[in-house]
Design a protein around this motif. Sequence first.
Motif, PDB file in Angstrom:
ATOM      1  N   VAL A 121      -2.218 -21.768  17.298  1.00 42.61           N
ATOM      2  CA  VAL A 121      -2.860 -23.065  16.989  1.00 42.61           C
ATOM      3  C   VAL A 121      -3.835 -23.421  18.118  1.00 42.61           C
ATOM      4  O   VAL A 121      -4.962 -23.883  17.861  1.00 42.61           O
ATOM      5  CB  VAL A 121      -1.788 -24.175  16.811  1.00 42.61           C
ATOM      6  N   GLU A 122      -3.437 -23.161  19.340  1.00 43.54           N
ATOM      7  CA  GLU A 122      -4.283 -23.480  20.495  1.00 43.54           C
ATOM      8  C   GLU A 122      -5.598 -22.695  20.450  1.00 43.54           C
ATOM      9  O   GLU A 122      -6.675 -23.246  20.716  1.00 43.54           O
ATOM     10  CB  GLU A 122      -3.488 -23.158  21.780  1.00 43.54           C
ATOM     11  N   GLU A 123      -5.527 -21.413  20.088  1.00 47.28           N
ATOM     12  CA  GLU A 123      -6.754 -20.593  20.008  1.00 47.28           C
ATOM     13  C   GLU A 123      -7.686 -21.129  18.912  1.00 47.28           C
ATOM     14  O   GLU A 123      -8.910 -21.177  19.094  1.00 47.28           O
ATOM     15  CB  GLU A 123      -6.409 -19.118  19.730  1.00 47.28           C
ATOM     16  N   VAL A 124      -7.101 -21.513  17.793  1.00 44.97           N
ATOM     17  CA  VAL A 124      -7.926 -22.032  16.683  1.00 44.97           C
ATOM     18  C   VAL A 124      -8.576 -23.364  17.093  1.00 44.97           C
ATOM     19  O   VAL A 124      -9.743 -23.627  16.781  1.00 44.97           O
ATOM     20  CB  VAL A 124      -7.086 -22.156  15.382  1.00 44.97           C
ATOM     21  N   LYS A 125      -7.829 -24.155  17.863  1.00 46.31           N
ATOM     22  CA  LYS A 125      -8.403 -25.421  18.364  1.00 46.31           C
ATOM     23  C   LYS A 125      -9.560 -25.131  19.317  1.00 46.31           C
ATOM     24  O   LYS A 125     -10.617 -25.747  19.244  1.00 46.31           O
ATOM     25  CB  LYS A 125      -7.328 -26.195  19.116  1.00 46.31           C
ATOM     26  N   LYS A 126      -9.336 -24.178  20.232  1.00 45.98           N
ATOM     27  CA  LYS A 126     -10.383 -23.834  21.200  1.00 45.98           C
ATOM     28  C   LYS A 126     -11.639 -23.325  20.485  1.00 45.98           C
ATOM     29  O   LYS A 126     -12.751 -23.582  20.929  1.00 45.98           O
ATOM     30  CB  LYS A 126      -9.871 -22.707  22.124  1.00 45.98           C
ATOM     31  N   ALA A 127     -11.426 -22.597  19.388  1.00 44.40           N
ATOM     32  CA  ALA A 127     -12.565 -22.024  18.648  1.00 44.40           C
ATOM     33  C   ALA A 127     -13.474 -23.127  18.086  1.00 44.40           C
ATOM     34  O   ALA A 127     -14.670 -22.928  17.900  1.00 44.40           O
ATOM     35  CB  ALA A 127     -12.048 -21.141  17.514  1.00 44.40           C
ATOM     36  N   GLY A 128     -12.876 -24.281  17.826  1.00 45.95           N
ATOM     37  CA  GLY A 128     -13.664 -25.405  17.302  1.00 45.95           C
ATOM     38  C   GLY A 128     -14.124 -25.191  15.871  1.00 45.95           C
ATOM     39  O   GLY A 128     -15.045 -25.869  15.401  1.00 45.95           O
ATOM     40  N   VAL A 129     -13.493 -24.244  15.170  1.00 44.71           N
ATOM     41  CA  VAL A 129     -13.944 -23.941  13.796  1.00 44.71           C
ATOM     42  C   VAL A 129     -13.689 -25.147  12.895  1.00 44.71           C
ATOM     43  O   VAL A 129     -12.633 -25.762  12.948  1.00 44.71           O
ATOM     44  CB  VAL A 129     -13.287 -22.634  13.267  1.00 44.71           C
ATOM     45  N   ARG A 130     -14.695 -25.473  12.115  1.00 49.44           N
ATOM     46  CA  ARG A 130     -14.604 -26.633  11.216  1.00 49.44           C
ATOM     47  C   ARG A 130     -14.477 -26.163   9.773  1.00 49.44           C
ATOM     48  O   ARG A 130     -15.026 -25.135   9.400  1.00 49.44           O
ATOM     49  CB  ARG A 130     -15.834 -27.522  11.420  1.00 49.44           C
ATOM     50  N   GLY A 131     -13.728 -26.937   8.987  1.00 49.86           N
ATOM     51  CA  GLY A 131     -13.385 -26.538   7.617  1.00 49.86           C
ATOM     52  C   GLY A 131     -14.611 -26.091   6.831  1.00 49.86           C
ATOM     53  O   GLY A 131     -15.585 -26.826   6.705  1.00 49.86           O
ATOM     54  N   ARG A 132     -14.543 -24.883   6.295  1.00 48.38           N
ATOM     55  CA  ARG A 132     -15.697 -24.283   5.612  1.00 48.38           C
ATOM     56  C   ARG A 132     -15.756 -24.620   4.125  1.00 48.38           C
ATOM     57  O   ARG A 132     -16.638 -24.136   3.420  1.00 48.38           O
ATOM     58  CB  ARG A 132     -15.684 -22.765   5.796  1.00 48.38           C
ATOM     59  N   GLY A 133     -14.812 -25.441   3.633  1.00 48.60           N
ATOM     60  CA  GLY A 133     -14.861 -25.816   2.218  1.00 48.60           C
ATOM     61  C   GLY A 133     -15.958 -26.825   1.936  1.00 48.60           C
ATOM     62  O   GLY A 133     -16.498 -26.900   0.845  1.00 48.60           O
ATOM     63  N   GLY A 134     -16.319 -27.623   2.953  1.00 43.87           N
ATOM     64  CA  GLY A 134     -17.387 -28.605   2.750  1.00 43.87           C
ATOM     65  C   GLY A 134     -17.280 -29.816   3.649  1.00 43.87           C
ATOM     66  O   GLY A 134     -18.283 -30.373   4.071  1.00 43.87           O
ATOM     67  N   ALA A 135     -16.050 -30.236   3.970  1.00 43.12           N
ATOM     68  CA  ALA A 135     -15.904 -31.468   4.740  1.00 43.12           C
ATOM     69  C   ALA A 135     -16.158 -31.262   6.235  1.00 43.12           C
ATOM     70  O   ALA A 135     -16.495 -32.209   6.949  1.00 43.12           O
ATOM     71  CB  ALA A 135     -14.510 -32.049   4.520  1.00 43.12           C
ATOM     72  N   GLY A 136     -15.962 -30.042   6.734  1.00 41.76           N
ATOM     73  CA  GLY A 136     -16.220 -29.751   8.152  1.00 41.76           C
ATOM     74  C   GLY A 136     -15.198 -30.371   9.096  1.00 41.76           C
ATOM     75  O   GLY A 136     -15.484 -30.587  10.269  1.00 41.76           O
ATOM     76  N   PHE A 137     -13.998 -30.645   8.583  1.00 36.48           N
ATOM     77  CA  PHE A 137     -12.949 -31.238   9.430  1.00 36.48           C
ATOM     78  C   PHE A 137     -12.400 -30.154  10.372  1.00 36.48           C
ATOM     79  O   PHE A 137     -12.130 -29.043   9.919  1.00 36.48           O
ATOM     80  CB  PHE A 137     -11.829 -31.789   8.540  1.00 36.48           C
ATOM     81  N   PRO A 138     -12.212 -30.465  11.689  1.00 31.84           N
ATOM     82  CA  PRO A 138     -11.759 -29.411  12.622  1.00 31.84           C
ATOM     83  C   PRO A 138     -10.422 -28.799  12.190  1.00 31.84           C
ATOM     84  O   PRO A 138      -9.426 -29.506  12.022  1.00 31.84           O
ATOM     85  CB  PRO A 138     -11.626 -30.162  13.954  1.00 31.84           C
ATOM     86  N   MET A 139     -10.435 -27.496  12.047  1.00 35.84           N
ATOM     87  CA  MET A 139      -9.279 -26.787  11.484  1.00 35.84           C
ATOM     88  C   MET A 139      -8.049 -26.859  12.402  1.00 35.84           C
ATOM     89  O   MET A 139      -6.933 -27.100  11.934  1.00 35.84           O
ATOM     90  CB  MET A 139      -9.691 -25.331  11.269  1.00 35.84           C
ATOM     91  N   GLY A 140      -8.271 -26.654  13.710  1.00 36.24           N
ATOM     92  CA  GLY A 140      -7.150 -26.703  14.658  1.00 36.24           C
ATOM     93  C   GLY A 140      -6.504 -28.080  14.667  1.00 36.24           C
ATOM     94  O   GLY A 140      -5.278 -28.219  14.755  1.00 36.24           O
ATOM     95  N   MET A 141      -7.326 -29.116  14.555  1.00 36.96           N
ATOM     96  CA  MET A 141      -6.804 -30.487  14.537  1.00 36.96           C
ATOM     97  C   MET A 141      -5.938 -30.690  13.282  1.00 36.96           C
ATOM     98  O   MET A 141      -4.852 -31.255  13.333  1.00 36.96           O
ATOM     99  CB  MET A 141      -7.959 -31.489  14.566  1.00 36.96           C
ATOM    100  N   LYS A 142      -6.445 -30.201  12.150  1.00 33.06           N
ATOM    101  CA  LYS A 142      -5.680 -30.321  10.901  1.00 33.06           C
ATOM    102  C   LYS A 142      -4.330 -29.621  11.044  1.00 33.06           C
ATOM    103  O   LYS A 142      -3.300 -30.155  10.653  1.00 33.06           O
ATOM    104  CB  LYS A 142      -6.472 -29.696   9.751  1.00 33.06           C
ATOM    105  N   TRP A 143      -4.350 -28.458  11.658  1.00 32.15           N
ATOM    106  CA  TRP A 143      -3.093 -27.717  11.854  1.00 32.15           C
ATOM    107  C   TRP A 143      -2.131 -28.514  12.757  1.00 32.15           C
ATOM    108  O   TRP A 143      -0.933 -28.524  12.524  1.00 32.15           O
ATOM    109  CB  TRP A 143      -3.378 -26.357  12.505  1.00 32.15           C
ATOM    110  N   SER A 144      -2.690 -29.146  13.779  1.00 35.01           N
ATOM    111  CA  SER A 144      -1.790 -29.846  14.712  1.00 35.01           C
ATOM    112  C   SER A 144      -1.245 -31.141  14.111  1.00 35.01           C
ATOM    113  O   SER A 144      -0.287 -31.709  14.613  1.00 35.01           O
ATOM    114  CB  SER A 144      -2.494 -30.116  16.047  1.00 35.01           C
ATOM    115  N   PHE A 145      -1.856 -31.619  12.999  1.00 37.20           N
ATOM    116  CA  PHE A 145      -1.331 -32.810  12.309  1.00 37.20           C
ATOM    117  C   PHE A 145      -0.121 -32.477  11.423  1.00 37.20           C
ATOM    118  O   PHE A 145       0.519 -33.373  10.889  1.00 37.20           O
ATOM    119  CB  PHE A 145      -2.405 -33.432  11.396  1.00 37.20           C
ATOM    120  N   LEU A 146       0.147 -31.194  11.224  1.00 34.93           N
ATOM    121  CA  LEU A 146       1.210 -30.802  10.287  1.00 34.93           C
ATOM    122  C   LEU A 146       2.564 -31.336  10.762  1.00 34.93           C
ATOM    123  O   LEU A 146       3.002 -31.039  11.878  1.00 34.93           O
ATOM    124  CB  LEU A 146       1.267 -29.271  10.170  1.00 34.93           C
TER     125      LEU A 146
END
Length: 442
Positions: free
Chosen positions: A43-68
């Motif tokens: 999860v930490e690596e994905v957060k560091k990557a800063g990748v944003r949701g590619r479906g359309g909304a662009g919500f940070p993926m690592g952040m979404k994972w950490s909200f689980l």
Amino acid sequence: MTKKILTEHINVPGIETFDVYRQQGGYTAVEKALKTMTPDEIVEEVKKAGVRGRGGAGFPMGMKWSFLAKPEGVPRYLVCNADESEPGTFKDHYLMKHIPHLLIEGMIVSSFALGANKSFIYVRGELMYVIRILEKAIAEAKAKGFLGKNILGSGYDLELVVQPGGGAYICGEETALLESLEGKRGNPRNKPPFPAVKGLYQCPTVVNNVESIATTSWIINNGGDAYAAIGIGRSTGTKLISASGHMRKPGVYEIELGLPVEDFIYADEWCGGIRPGHKFKALVAGGSSVPILPANLALTLANGEKRLMSYESLSDGGFATGTMLGSGGFILFDETSCIVKNTWNFSRFYHHESCGQCSPCREGTGWMEKVLHRIEHGHGHQHDIDLLVDVSKKIEGNTICPLGDAAAWPVASAIRHFRDEFQWHIDHPTEATQPGAVYRGE
Ligand code: NAI
Ligand code: SF4
């Protein structure tokens, strides 16, 4: 600007098979993740990557994972949204068809990171042949010990299920998708609670797009920092763009975020320019749900700088939308396109696809379609243009799910940037309804 992360091996003959994918370095991310990393480290690596949701909304993926949410004894789920239905968007389809193991590898790594033992890929129902490709790839991965019980002796179990979609655009909205996955009609739910807290079967669930999940293998192999070094600012990494319309070379392209829009349209590496003998008129940069831009604004920002293919640069000020990069459905229009007709066409789509739960969307999309139809067919009234703006404002922000906004923005932006063209249809009803008639700035 030509860095390839997802499509590097896509043209290798046989890449859809486990053996060839493995020869090209496939499944090393699963080995690394399951044998040497903890879920939190992933999860930490994905957060560091800063990748944003590619479906359309662009919500940070690592952040979404950490909200689980992680309540004791409650299962968690990962659901891949492969219901790609946004008009002008076909990049997930391309990825799943050509390199299915990239998605499956990403699903294994991501499910492990999230603590999910059963994950789903919800695929647009019309794509039955893609569903078969994925099922074959899953069976291969299972036979090689990368899925099922005790993967690679790590003690981690994962079952991966491919679910055909319900055949409606709205089933791509994440909560409608979850309803559909549960066997119900695909009606969006109110948010909050977000799926991260109450998702599939009311359990904590992450819903991620195909392209987002497919990036995780590269991130695990190369590190989040290496991913964040690609791209520009908060738009890190690469993005798949579905390019269509009046260009010389339509297709799916992987670009590094930050590429100037002008280069993407005119360079031979990508779209190769407008079709010969024609002029660039307008652009929808991120699928039909985002505002339309006239050519000059598509290429240049208000301050005179070049507009870039990034979440930040592709924003339109006056609209509440996060970004016009959206799902990367890049639709180009030349001077033969009628903006009124195109707007009516989009409206017809949204009216048809509205689930009907909330009045502003159910009624408003219907009214917009009717009014646009009469303008396009030579029966427009002078007050119709302002009526359309008024209806779009009454929809925007007042609905359960983003379909309402998605229906309102194309109409509002078309009127904002091409008002003369709407006026011309009202002033010249006979001329405007001739076959092939288009307003050319007369
Ligand atoms: P959204 O902005 O509501 O949500 C983005 C994601 O972040 C969701 O997964 C949501 O659950 C999560 N999220 C946001 N705030 C959160 C919080 N506080 N806690 C936990 N999770 C949170 O947007 P949505 O509905 O996911 O997507 C809308 C976009 O989808 C549109 O802008 C459009 O571009 C795109 N779209 C793409 C389609 C396609 O075929 N690829 C089809 C239709 C629309
Ligand atoms: Fe249904 Fe439209 Fe309301 Fe979304 S905005 S829930 S599609 S009626």
